[in-house]
Design a protein around this motif. Structure first.
Motif, short mmCIF file in Angstrom:
data_model
loop_
_atom_site.label_atom_id
_atom_site.label_comp_id
_atom_site.label_asym_id
_atom_site.label_seq_id
_atom_site.Cartn_x
_atom_site.Cartn_y
_atom_site.Cartn_z
N ALA A 110 37.52 21.03 -25.57
CA ALA A 110 37.35 21.83 -24.35
C ALA A 110 38.02 21.19 -23.15
N TYR A 111 38.36 19.91 -23.24
CA TYR A 111 39.01 19.24 -22.13
C TYR A 111 40.32 19.92 -21.73
N ALA A 112 41.02 20.46 -22.73
CA ALA A 112 42.34 21.06 -22.47
C ALA A 112 42.24 22.22 -21.49
N THR A 113 41.09 22.90 -21.46
CA THR A 113 40.93 24.02 -20.53
C THR A 113 40.38 23.57 -19.18
N ARG A 114 39.90 22.34 -19.12
CA ARG A 114 39.30 21.82 -17.88
C ARG A 114 40.26 20.93 -17.11
N PHE A 115 41.05 20.11 -17.84
CA PHE A 115 41.93 19.14 -17.22
C PHE A 115 43.38 19.49 -17.51
N SER A 116 44.15 19.68 -16.46
CA SER A 116 45.56 20.02 -16.61
C SER A 116 46.39 18.74 -16.55
N GLY A 117 46.97 18.35 -17.66
CA GLY A 117 47.77 17.13 -17.71
C GLY A 117 47.55 16.40 -19.02
N ASN A 118 48.03 15.17 -19.08
CA ASN A 118 47.94 14.37 -20.29
C ASN A 118 46.56 13.72 -20.39
N ILE A 119 45.98 13.75 -21.59
CA ILE A 119 44.66 13.18 -21.82
C ILE A 119 44.78 12.08 -22.87
N VAL A 120 44.31 10.87 -22.52
CA VAL A 120 44.37 9.72 -23.41
C VAL A 120 42.97 9.17 -23.60
N PHE A 121 42.56 8.99 -24.86
CA PHE A 121 41.24 8.44 -25.15
C PHE A 121 41.33 6.94 -25.44
N ASP A 122 40.17 6.29 -25.51
CA ASP A 122 40.05 4.87 -25.82
C ASP A 122 40.80 3.98 -24.83
N ALA A 123 40.82 4.36 -23.57
CA ALA A 123 41.45 3.54 -22.53
C ALA A 123 40.50 2.41 -22.12
N PRO A 124 41.01 1.35 -21.50
CA PRO A 124 40.15 0.24 -21.07
C PRO A 124 39.10 0.65 -20.04
N GLN A 128 49.98 18.08 -13.74
CA GLN A 128 50.77 16.87 -13.97
C GLN A 128 50.01 15.58 -13.68
N MET A 129 48.74 15.58 -13.98
CA MET A 129 47.94 14.36 -13.85
C MET A 129 47.74 13.75 -15.23
N GLU A 130 47.30 12.51 -15.25
CA GLU A 130 46.99 11.86 -16.53
C GLU A 130 45.57 11.34 -16.46
N PHE A 131 44.81 11.62 -17.51
CA PHE A 131 43.41 11.21 -17.58
C PHE A 131 43.26 10.20 -18.71
N ARG A 132 42.96 8.98 -18.38
CA ARG A 132 42.75 7.92 -19.36
C ARG A 132 41.24 7.67 -19.45
N LEU A 133 40.67 7.99 -20.62
CA LEU A 133 39.23 8.01 -20.79
C LEU A 133 38.78 6.86 -21.69
N PRO A 134 37.77 6.10 -21.28
CA PRO A 134 37.37 4.89 -22.01
C PRO A 134 36.36 5.13 -23.13
N TYR A 135 36.59 6.17 -23.93
CA TYR A 135 35.72 6.45 -25.07
C TYR A 135 36.52 7.26 -26.09
N PRO A 136 36.11 7.24 -27.36
CA PRO A 136 36.84 7.98 -28.39
C PRO A 136 36.64 9.48 -28.28
N ALA A 137 37.58 10.23 -28.82
CA ALA A 137 37.49 11.69 -28.79
C ALA A 137 36.38 12.17 -29.72
N ALA A 138 35.70 13.23 -29.32
CA ALA A 138 34.68 13.88 -30.13
C ALA A 138 35.09 15.33 -30.33
N PRO A 139 34.52 16.03 -31.32
CA PRO A 139 34.92 17.42 -31.59
C PRO A 139 34.85 18.33 -30.36
#
Length: 351
Positions: free
Chosen positions: A183-197, A168-179
Protein backbone atom coordinates in the motif's frame (compact mmCIF):
# COMPACT_ATOMS: atom_id res chain seq x y z
CA UNK A 1 13.12 -6.67 34.86
CA UNK A 2 13.79 -2.93 34.58
CA UNK A 3 11.40 -0.42 33.06
CA UNK A 4 13.32 1.72 30.52
CA UNK A 5 13.43 5.20 32.05
CA UNK A 6 12.45 6.84 28.76
CA UNK A 7 9.25 4.78 28.63
CA UNK A 8 7.82 6.60 31.63
CA UNK A 9 8.75 10.15 30.58
CA UNK A 10 6.24 12.36 28.72
CA UNK A 11 7.05 11.71 25.04
CA UNK A 12 3.98 12.42 22.88
CA UNK A 13 1.69 15.43 22.72
CA UNK A 14 -1.86 14.41 23.79
CA UNK A 15 -3.26 15.89 20.56
CA UNK A 16 -2.03 12.85 18.64
CA UNK A 17 -3.77 10.45 21.00
CA UNK A 18 -6.98 12.47 20.66
CA UNK A 19 -6.74 12.23 16.88
CA UNK A 20 -6.21 8.47 17.07
CA UNK A 21 -9.42 8.26 19.11
CA UNK A 22 -11.36 10.37 16.61
CA UNK A 23 -10.09 8.32 13.66
CA UNK A 24 -11.20 5.09 15.34
CA UNK A 25 -14.51 6.66 16.34
CA UNK A 26 -15.25 7.40 12.70
CA UNK A 27 -14.69 3.72 12.04
CA UNK A 28 -17.30 2.81 14.63
CA UNK A 29 -15.00 2.07 17.57
CA UNK A 30 -16.23 3.31 20.94
CA UNK A 31 -13.61 5.63 22.51
CA UNK A 32 -13.93 4.22 26.08
CA UNK A 33 -13.35 0.76 24.63
CA UNK A 34 -10.28 1.99 22.78
CA UNK A 35 -8.86 3.57 25.95
CA UNK A 36 -9.84 0.71 28.28
CA UNK A 37 -6.38 -0.84 28.61
CA UNK A 38 -4.34 2.35 28.40
CA UNK A 39 -4.97 3.87 31.81
CA UNK A 40 -6.27 6.99 30.07
CA UNK A 41 -9.67 8.61 29.81
CA UNK A 42 -11.03 11.04 27.24
CA UNK A 43 -11.21 13.73 29.94
CA UNK A 44 -7.50 13.26 30.66
CA UNK A 45 -6.63 13.59 26.98
CA UNK A 46 -8.59 16.85 26.84
CA UNK A 47 -6.77 18.27 29.88
CA UNK A 48 -4.79 21.22 28.53
CA UNK A 49 -2.42 21.15 31.51
CA UNK A 50 -1.30 17.60 30.77
CA UNK A 51 2.38 17.60 29.84
CA UNK A 52 2.20 14.62 27.53
CA UNK A 53 1.70 10.88 27.16
CA UNK A 54 4.51 8.50 27.99
CA UNK A 55 5.57 5.64 25.75
CA UNK A 56 3.79 2.99 27.83
CA UNK A 57 0.49 4.79 27.35
CA UNK A 58 1.05 5.45 23.65
CA UNK A 59 2.15 1.87 23.04
CA UNK A 60 -1.04 0.56 24.67
CA UNK A 61 -3.13 2.95 22.57
CA UNK A 62 -1.43 1.85 19.34
CA UNK A 63 -1.96 -1.83 20.18
CA UNK A 64 -5.63 -1.17 20.87
CA UNK A 65 -6.06 0.88 17.68
CA UNK A 66 -4.54 -1.86 15.52
CA UNK A 67 -6.53 -4.61 17.23
CA UNK A 68 -9.87 -2.78 17.05
CA UNK A 69 -9.42 -1.40 13.53
CA UNK A 70 -7.93 -4.58 12.09
CA UNK A 71 -5.48 -2.41 10.13
CA UNK A 72 -1.69 -2.58 10.65
CA UNK A 73 -1.51 0.73 8.76
CA UNK A 74 -3.77 2.63 11.14
CA UNK A 75 -0.89 4.93 12.11
CA UNK A 76 -0.54 6.07 8.52
CA UNK A 77 -4.28 6.55 8.25
CA UNK A 78 -4.30 8.83 11.29
CA UNK A 79 -1.31 10.82 10.02
CA UNK A 80 -2.86 11.20 6.56
CA UNK A 81 -5.85 12.99 8.07
CA UNK A 82 -3.92 15.45 10.23
CA UNK A 83 -4.20 19.15 9.37
CA UNK A 84 -1.15 21.36 9.90
CA UNK A 85 -2.91 22.95 12.87
CA UNK A 86 -2.71 19.59 14.69
CA UNK A 87 1.01 20.26 15.21
CA UNK A 88 0.44 23.43 17.23
CA UNK A 89 2.92 26.28 16.99
CA UNK A 90 5.28 24.07 14.97
CA UNK A 91 2.61 23.61 12.32
CA UNK A 92 1.81 27.33 12.26
CA UNK A 93 5.48 28.23 11.79
CA UNK A 94 5.86 25.68 8.98
CA UNK A 95 2.68 26.89 7.30
CA UNK A 96 3.88 30.52 7.29
CA UNK A 97 7.38 29.66 6.05
CA UNK A 98 8.83 31.23 2.92
CA UNK A 99 9.53 27.94 1.14
CA UNK A 100 9.75 24.20 1.78
CA UNK A 101 13.37 24.38 2.92
CA UNK A 102 12.54 26.92 5.61
CA UNK A 103 9.52 24.86 6.66
CA UNK A 104 11.67 21.73 7.00
CA UNK A 105 14.14 23.68 9.08
CA UNK A 106 11.29 24.64 11.43
CA UNK A 107 10.02 21.07 11.69
CA UNK A 108 13.47 19.64 12.41
CA UNK A 109 14.33 22.27 15.03
CA UNK A 110 11.05 22.18 16.93
CA UNK A 111 9.86 18.57 16.47
CA UNK A 112 10.74 17.83 20.10
CA UNK A 113 7.88 20.14 21.15
CA UNK A 114 5.49 17.51 19.82
CA UNK A 115 7.42 14.33 20.64
CA UNK A 116 10.68 13.51 22.39
CA UNK A 117 10.64 9.94 21.09
CA UNK A 118 12.32 10.87 17.81
CA UNK A 119 15.29 13.03 16.90
CA UNK A 120 15.14 14.93 13.61
CA UNK A 121 18.14 16.08 11.57
CA UNK A 122 18.40 17.90 8.26
CA UNK A 123 21.50 17.10 6.20
CA UNK A 124 22.21 19.23 3.14
CA UNK A 125 24.28 18.03 0.22
CA UNK A 126 24.39 19.66 -3.20
CA UNK A 127 20.92 20.79 -4.21
CA UNK A 128 19.11 18.11 -2.21
CA UNK A 129 18.67 17.46 1.50
CA UNK A 130 18.05 14.42 3.67
CA UNK A 131 15.73 14.48 6.66
CA UNK A 132 16.90 11.82 9.09
CA UNK A 133 14.64 10.66 11.91
CA UNK A 134 16.22 8.49 14.59
CA UNK A 135 14.60 6.84 17.57
CA UNK A 136 15.69 8.28 20.93
CA UNK A 137 14.91 5.00 22.71
CA UNK A 138 13.66 1.50 21.93
CA UNK A 139 10.16 1.75 20.44
CA UNK A 140 9.63 -1.96 20.97
CA UNK A 141 6.85 -3.62 18.97
CA UNK A 142 5.20 -0.35 17.87
CA UNK A 143 8.32 0.94 16.15
CA UNK A 144 7.00 0.38 12.63
CA UNK A 145 3.57 2.03 13.18
CA UNK A 146 5.24 5.08 14.75
CA UNK A 147 7.79 5.43 11.94
CA UNK A 148 5.09 4.88 9.30
CA UNK A 149 2.95 7.60 10.85
CA UNK A 150 5.94 9.94 11.04
CA UNK A 151 6.77 9.41 7.35
CA UNK A 152 3.15 9.97 6.35
CA UNK A 153 3.00 13.05 8.56
CA UNK A 154 5.93 14.66 6.76
CA UNK A 155 4.46 13.85 3.34
CA UNK A 156 1.13 15.39 4.36
CA UNK A 157 2.84 18.55 5.59
CA UNK A 158 4.74 18.95 2.33
CA UNK A 159 1.57 18.41 0.33
CA UNK A 160 -0.26 21.05 2.36
CA UNK A 161 2.59 23.52 1.85
CA UNK A 162 2.85 23.22 -1.94
CA UNK A 163 -0.73 22.23 -2.78
CA UNK A 164 0.02 18.90 -4.43
CA UNK A 165 1.55 15.52 -3.67
CA UNK A 166 5.35 15.87 -3.62
CA UNK A 167 7.09 13.64 -6.17
CA UNK A 168 10.61 12.38 -6.84
CA UNK A 169 11.39 11.76 -3.19
CA UNK A 170 13.18 8.77 -1.73
CA UNK A 171 12.02 7.00 1.42
CA UNK A 172 14.61 4.87 3.21
CA UNK A 173 12.85 2.80 5.86
CA UNK A 174 14.69 1.01 8.71
CA UNK A 175 12.62 -2.19 8.72
CA UNK A 176 11.93 -5.10 6.33
CA UNK A 177 9.03 -5.08 3.90
CA UNK A 178 5.79 -6.77 4.95
CA UNK A 179 2.86 -7.88 2.72
CA UNK A 180 0.73 -4.86 3.65
CA UNK A 181 3.52 -2.49 2.64
CA UNK A 182 2.37 -2.82 -0.96
CA UNK A 183 0.00 0.00 0.00
CA UNK A 184 3.01 2.31 0.31
CA UNK A 185 3.06 2.75 -3.47
CA UNK A 186 -0.26 4.60 -3.32
CA UNK A 187 0.78 6.70 -0.31
CA UNK A 188 4.38 7.66 -1.11
CA UNK A 189 5.38 9.03 -4.50
CA UNK A 190 9.01 8.16 -5.19
CA UNK A 191 11.58 5.46 -4.53
CA UNK A 192 11.05 3.23 -1.48
CA UNK A 193 13.97 1.36 0.12
CA UNK A 194 13.60 -1.04 3.04
CA UNK A 195 16.14 -2.20 5.65
CA UNK A 196 17.89 1.19 5.78
CA UNK A 197 20.08 2.12 8.80
CA UNK A 198 17.56 4.75 9.93
CA UNK A 199 14.45 6.51 8.67
CA UNK A 200 15.60 8.95 6.00
CA UNK A 201 13.58 11.00 3.52
CA UNK A 202 15.45 12.60 0.64
CA UNK A 203 13.95 15.83 -0.65
CA UNK A 204 15.05 17.11 -4.11
CA UNK A 205 16.26 20.67 -4.59
CA UNK A 206 13.30 21.63 -6.76
CA UNK A 207 10.90 20.82 -3.93
CA UNK A 208 13.08 22.59 -1.35
CA UNK A 209 12.85 25.81 -3.36
CA UNK A 210 9.08 25.56 -3.84
CA UNK A 211 7.26 28.53 -2.23
CA UNK A 212 4.72 27.76 0.48
CA UNK A 213 1.18 28.64 -0.52
CA UNK A 214 0.48 30.12 2.91
CA UNK A 215 3.78 32.04 3.31
CA UNK A 216 3.45 35.02 5.65
CA UNK A 217 6.64 36.69 6.99
CA UNK A 218 4.95 38.38 9.95
CA UNK A 219 3.06 35.24 10.99
CA UNK A 220 6.25 33.21 10.54
CA UNK A 221 8.24 35.52 12.85
CA UNK A 222 5.52 35.38 15.52
CA UNK A 223 5.16 31.59 15.30
CA UNK A 224 8.92 31.13 15.42
CA UNK A 225 9.09 33.24 18.59
CA UNK A 226 6.36 31.10 20.13
CA UNK A 227 8.35 27.97 19.28
CA UNK A 228 11.53 29.36 20.82
CA UNK A 229 9.68 30.31 24.01
CA UNK A 230 8.08 26.85 24.18
CA UNK A 231 11.48 25.23 23.67
CA UNK A 232 12.98 27.25 26.52
CA UNK A 233 10.02 26.43 28.77
CA UNK A 234 10.32 22.74 27.90
CA UNK A 235 13.95 22.76 29.02
CA UNK A 236 13.08 24.46 32.32
CA UNK A 237 10.16 22.19 33.12
CA UNK A 238 11.85 19.03 31.94
CA UNK A 239 14.90 19.51 34.10
CA UNK A 240 13.15 19.52 37.48
CA UNK A 241 10.37 17.08 36.56
CA UNK A 242 12.85 14.62 35.07
CA UNK A 243 15.07 14.82 38.13
CA UNK A 244 12.17 14.06 40.46
CA UNK A 245 10.83 11.31 38.21
CA UNK A 246 14.25 9.73 37.73
CA UNK A 247 14.84 9.58 41.48
CA UNK A 248 11.40 8.07 42.09
CA UNK A 249 11.87 5.53 39.31
CA UNK A 250 15.19 4.54 40.83
CA UNK A 251 13.47 3.38 44.02
CA UNK A 252 11.80 0.01 44.38
CA UNK A 253 8.85 0.56 46.68
CA UNK A 254 10.75 2.64 49.26
CA UNK A 255 9.65 6.05 47.97
CA UNK A 256 10.88 9.20 49.73
CA UNK A 257 8.56 11.86 51.07
CA UNK A 258 8.51 15.38 49.67
CA UNK A 259 10.95 16.70 52.32
CA UNK A 260 13.41 13.87 51.68
CA UNK A 261 13.21 14.39 47.92
CA UNK A 262 13.76 18.13 48.36
CA UNK A 263 16.87 17.43 50.47
CA UNK A 264 18.21 15.15 47.73
CA UNK A 265 17.76 18.03 45.27
CA UNK A 266 19.41 20.50 47.66
CA UNK A 267 16.37 22.69 48.23
CA UNK A 268 13.68 23.13 50.86
CA UNK A 269 10.41 21.22 50.69
CA UNK A 270 8.58 24.55 50.32
CA UNK A 271 10.73 25.48 47.30
CA UNK A 272 10.18 22.09 45.67
CA UNK A 273 6.41 22.30 46.17
CA UNK A 274 6.31 25.85 44.80
CA UNK A 275 8.37 25.00 41.69
CA UNK A 276 6.26 21.93 40.97
CA UNK A 277 3.06 23.94 41.41
CA UNK A 278 4.37 26.46 38.85
CA UNK A 279 4.64 23.56 36.43
CA UNK A 280 1.05 22.46 37.05
CA UNK A 281 1.78 19.43 39.21
CA UNK A 282 2.72 18.35 42.73
CA UNK A 283 5.06 15.86 44.35
CA UNK A 284 2.17 13.53 45.20
CA UNK A 285 0.93 13.61 41.61
CA UNK A 286 4.41 12.71 40.31
CA UNK A 287 4.65 9.87 42.83
CA UNK A 288 1.21 8.60 41.86
CA UNK A 289 2.18 8.77 38.19
CA UNK A 290 5.33 6.74 38.76
CA UNK A 291 3.46 4.11 40.76
CA UNK A 292 0.70 4.00 38.16
CA UNK A 293 3.17 3.60 35.29
CA UNK A 294 5.13 0.88 37.10
CA UNK A 295 1.93 -0.99 37.94
CA UNK A 296 0.89 -0.84 34.29
CA UNK A 297 4.33 -2.02 33.17
CA UNK A 298 4.48 -4.97 35.56
CA UNK A 299 1.00 -6.14 34.59
CA UNK A 300 1.66 -5.90 30.85
CA UNK A 301 5.26 -7.10 30.69
CA UNK A 302 5.74 -9.58 33.52
CA UNK A 303 4.07 -12.56 35.09
CA UNK A 304 4.40 -11.18 38.62
CA UNK A 305 1.33 -11.91 40.76
CA UNK A 306 -0.65 -8.89 41.89
CA UNK A 307 0.58 -9.32 45.47
CA UNK A 308 4.22 -9.08 44.37
CA UNK A 309 3.50 -5.99 42.25
CA UNK A 310 1.78 -4.30 45.17
CA UNK A 311 4.81 -4.99 47.36
CA UNK A 312 7.23 -3.62 44.74
CA UNK A 313 5.20 -0.42 44.60
CA UNK A 314 5.37 0.08 48.35
CA UNK A 315 1.87 -1.12 49.26
CA UNK A 316 1.90 -3.24 52.42
CA UNK A 317 -1.77 -4.10 51.93
CA UNK A 318 -2.70 -5.69 48.58
CA UNK A 319 -6.34 -4.67 49.00
CA UNK A 320 -5.24 -1.02 49.33
CA UNK A 321 -3.29 -1.37 46.08
CA UNK A 322 -6.36 -2.91 44.44
CA UNK A 323 -8.55 0.02 45.48
CA UNK A 324 -5.99 2.54 44.27
CA UNK A 325 -5.58 0.69 40.98
CA UNK A 326 -9.32 0.64 40.42
CA UNK A 327 -9.36 4.42 40.99
CA UNK A 328 -6.59 4.82 38.39
CA UNK A 329 -7.93 2.50 35.71
CA UNK A 330 -11.57 1.78 36.54
CA UNK A 331 -10.89 -1.95 36.88
CA UNK A 332 -8.97 -4.40 39.05
CA UNK A 333 -5.32 -5.30 38.29
CA UNK A 334 -6.35 -8.76 37.08
CA UNK A 335 -9.05 -7.30 34.82
CA UNK A 336 -6.52 -4.82 33.42
CA UNK A 337 -4.05 -7.60 32.64
CA UNK A 338 -6.77 -9.60 30.87
CA UNK A 339 -8.17 -6.60 28.92
CA UNK A 340 -4.91 -5.37 27.40
CA UNK A 341 -4.60 -6.10 23.65
CA UNK A 342 -0.81 -5.80 23.88
CA UNK A 343 1.50 -8.78 24.45
CA UNK A 344 2.45 -9.58 28.03
CA UNK A 345 5.02 -11.94 29.44
CA UNK A 346 3.55 -15.18 30.70
CA UNK A 347 6.58 -16.08 32.79
CA UNK A 348 7.85 -14.58 36.00
CA UNK A 349 11.10 -12.68 35.41
CA UNK A 350 13.97 -12.61 37.80
CA UNK A 351 13.92 -9.66 40.15
Amino acid sequence: MTIPAQWTQPAFHPAYARLVCMTLRKRGVDVPRLLAGTGLSWAQLLDASRCGLNFIQMRSLIHAAIALSGSPLIGMEVAAALPLSAHGQVGFAAMASRDVEQALDVIVRYAKLRSSALEWRMLRGGHDCRVQIRECFDLDDVRVPILEATTMLLVQILEALVGEAPGQMEFRLPYPAAPWHAAYATRFSGNIVFDAPCLEIRVPGALLAAPCLTADPLAYAAARRDCEEALAQLALEGDLLQQVRARLQGRDGDYPGCAEMAAELHMSARTLMRRLKQRGTSYQELLDDVRKERAQWFLLHTGYPVEAIAERLGYLDTSNFGRTFRRWFGMSPKEFRMSSPGPASSGTPQA
